[in-house]
Design a protein around this motif. Structure first.
Motif, PDB file in Angstrom:
ATOM      1  N   THR A  78       0.845  -1.184   0.000  1.00 30.55           N
ATOM      2  CA  THR A  78       0.000   0.000   0.000  1.00 30.55           C
ATOM      3  C   THR A  78       0.883   1.237   0.000  1.00 30.55           C
ATOM      4  O   THR A  78       1.983   1.225   0.560  1.00 30.55           O
ATOM      5  CB  THR A  78      -0.940   0.027   1.221  1.00 30.55           C
ATOM      6  OG1 THR A  78      -1.726   1.219   1.174  1.00 30.55           O
ATOM      7  CG2 THR A  78      -0.162   0.012   2.524  1.00 30.55           C
TER       8      THR A  78
ATOM      9  N   LYS B 256      -0.576   4.047   1.068  1.00 32.46           N
ATOM     10  CA  LYS B 256      -1.105   4.725   2.246  1.00 32.46           C
ATOM     11  C   LYS B 256      -0.393   4.189   3.492  1.00 32.46           C
ATOM     12  O   LYS B 256       0.304   3.188   3.441  1.00 32.46           O
ATOM     13  CB  LYS B 256      -2.607   4.495   2.365  1.00 32.46           C
ATOM     14  CG  LYS B 256      -3.408   5.071   1.204  1.00 32.46           C
ATOM     15  CD  LYS B 256      -4.885   4.805   1.380  1.00 32.46           C
ATOM     16  CE  LYS B 256      -5.697   5.398   0.233  1.00 32.46           C
ATOM     17  NZ  LYS B 256      -7.153   5.136   0.390  1.00 32.46           N
ATOM     18  N   TRP B 257      -0.613   4.876   4.620  1.00 32.70           N
ATOM     19  CA  TRP B 257      -0.082   4.399   5.882  1.00 32.70           C
ATOM     20  C   TRP B 257      -1.280   4.217   6.813  1.00 32.70           C
ATOM     21  O   TRP B 257      -1.706   5.163   7.472  1.00 32.70           O
ATOM     22  CB  TRP B 257       0.928   5.392   6.455  1.00 32.70           C
ATOM     23  CG  TRP B 257       1.686   4.839   7.638  1.00 32.70           C
ATOM     24  CD1 TRP B 257       1.568   3.613   8.192  1.00 32.70           C
ATOM     25  CD2 TRP B 257       2.693   5.526   8.398  1.00 32.70           C
ATOM     26  NE1 TRP B 257       2.430   3.467   9.256  1.00 32.70           N
ATOM     27  CE2 TRP B 257       3.131   4.631   9.393  1.00 32.70           C
ATOM     28  CE3 TRP B 257       3.251   6.805   8.332  1.00 32.70           C
ATOM     29  CZ2 TRP B 257       4.112   4.976  10.330  1.00 32.70           C
ATOM     30  CZ3 TRP B 257       4.217   7.136   9.258  1.00 32.70           C
ATOM     31  CH2 TRP B 257       4.653   6.240  10.234  1.00 32.70           C
TER      32      TRP B 257
ATOM     33  N   ARG C  13       4.459  -1.184   3.435  1.00 30.13           N
ATOM     34  CA  ARG C  13       4.696   0.094   2.758  1.00 30.13           C
ATOM     35  C   ARG C  13       6.190   0.207   2.481  1.00 30.13           C
ATOM     36  O   ARG C  13       6.997   0.138   3.410  1.00 30.13           O
ATOM     37  CB  ARG C  13       4.223   1.260   3.623  1.00 30.13           C
ATOM     38  CG  ARG C  13       4.184   2.604   2.916  1.00 30.13           C
ATOM     39  CD  ARG C  13       3.662   3.693   3.863  1.00 30.13           C
ATOM     40  NE  ARG C  13       3.400   4.947   3.171  1.00 30.13           N
ATOM     41  CZ  ARG C  13       4.317   5.883   2.930  1.00 30.13           C
ATOM     42  NH1 ARG C  13       5.581   5.696   3.311  1.00 30.13           N
ATOM     43  NH2 ARG C  13       3.984   7.000   2.297  1.00 30.13           N
TER      44      ARG C  13
END
Length: 202
Positions: A29, A31-32, A87
């Motif tokens: 991803t 995003k976090w 990530r």
């Protein structure tokens, strides 16, 4: 690219040690995601100190100003959560763990470490996993001050283990002779948490 979106084996990125860059069972991803059992604190406690205790030659405490005055370093690493997301290429800035270890001087019988948060959270690990090139106490992520939801303004970073070992809202490291399970480890999460071995649960 295959029909189902998986890379052929020849395209899978590898780490320098030959393992796949993406651990088994993980998805990427950009995003976090925000995941915490605890409520996010409203800010740094006014009396915050980093407390170094237990089996060390030099136990000590640092105020926020003293902690910030330590030498800073920056490096990039991947980050893996036990809930299956990863990530890539996070840039971290903070204090390298060896700045702390060199001052504390762990004793020969110190084999484990308990990380403490001011929220009451704890997590444990072998000293050899803490005393490593990629471990730091983080203040910034991707050039910005670490957000409170992600453990800011100060968290531990142990990127070779699942993220629950990288304690948010850090305020202490306790050096131990014998291992002692932390918060999630007492609740069924794996005691070691190696993503490449899928050490998610006991």
């Amino acid at each position: 690219m295959s029909l189902f979106g998986k890379k052929p084996a020849a395209e899978v990125e590898k780490r320098p040690d030959g393992l796949d860059r993406l651990p088994p069972g993980q998805y990427l991803t950009k995003k976090w995601p925000i995941l915490s059992y605890e409520r996010t604190p409203s800010g740094l406690p006014s009396d915050w100190k980093l407390k170094i205790s237990g089996l060390v030659e030099q136990p000590f405490e640092l105020t926020w100003e003293e902690f910030l005055a330590l030498p800073h370093t920056t490096f990039t690493s991947d980050f893996h959560c036990v809930t299956s997301w990863s990530r890539y290429d996070n840039t971290w800035e903070g204090i390298h763990i060896r700045e702390i270890l060199q001052r504390a001087k762990p004793l020969p019988n110190a084999h484990f470490v308990m990380a403490h948060s001011w929220t009451g959270y704890t997590t444990n690990m072998p000293l050899k996993d803490l005393d490593d090139d990629d471990v730091m106490i983080v203040l910034k992520h991707d050039g910005q001050p670490l957000e409170a939801d992600h453990g800011g303004p100060v968290r531990l970073l142990v990127p070779k283990l699942y993220a629950y070992k990288s304690a948010k809202w850090l305020d202490g490291l306790e050096f131990l002779e014998k291992d002692r399970p932390g918060f999630w480890e007492q609740r069924g999460y794996h005691n070691h948490a190696d993503p490449w071995k899928e050490e998610r649960f006991w």
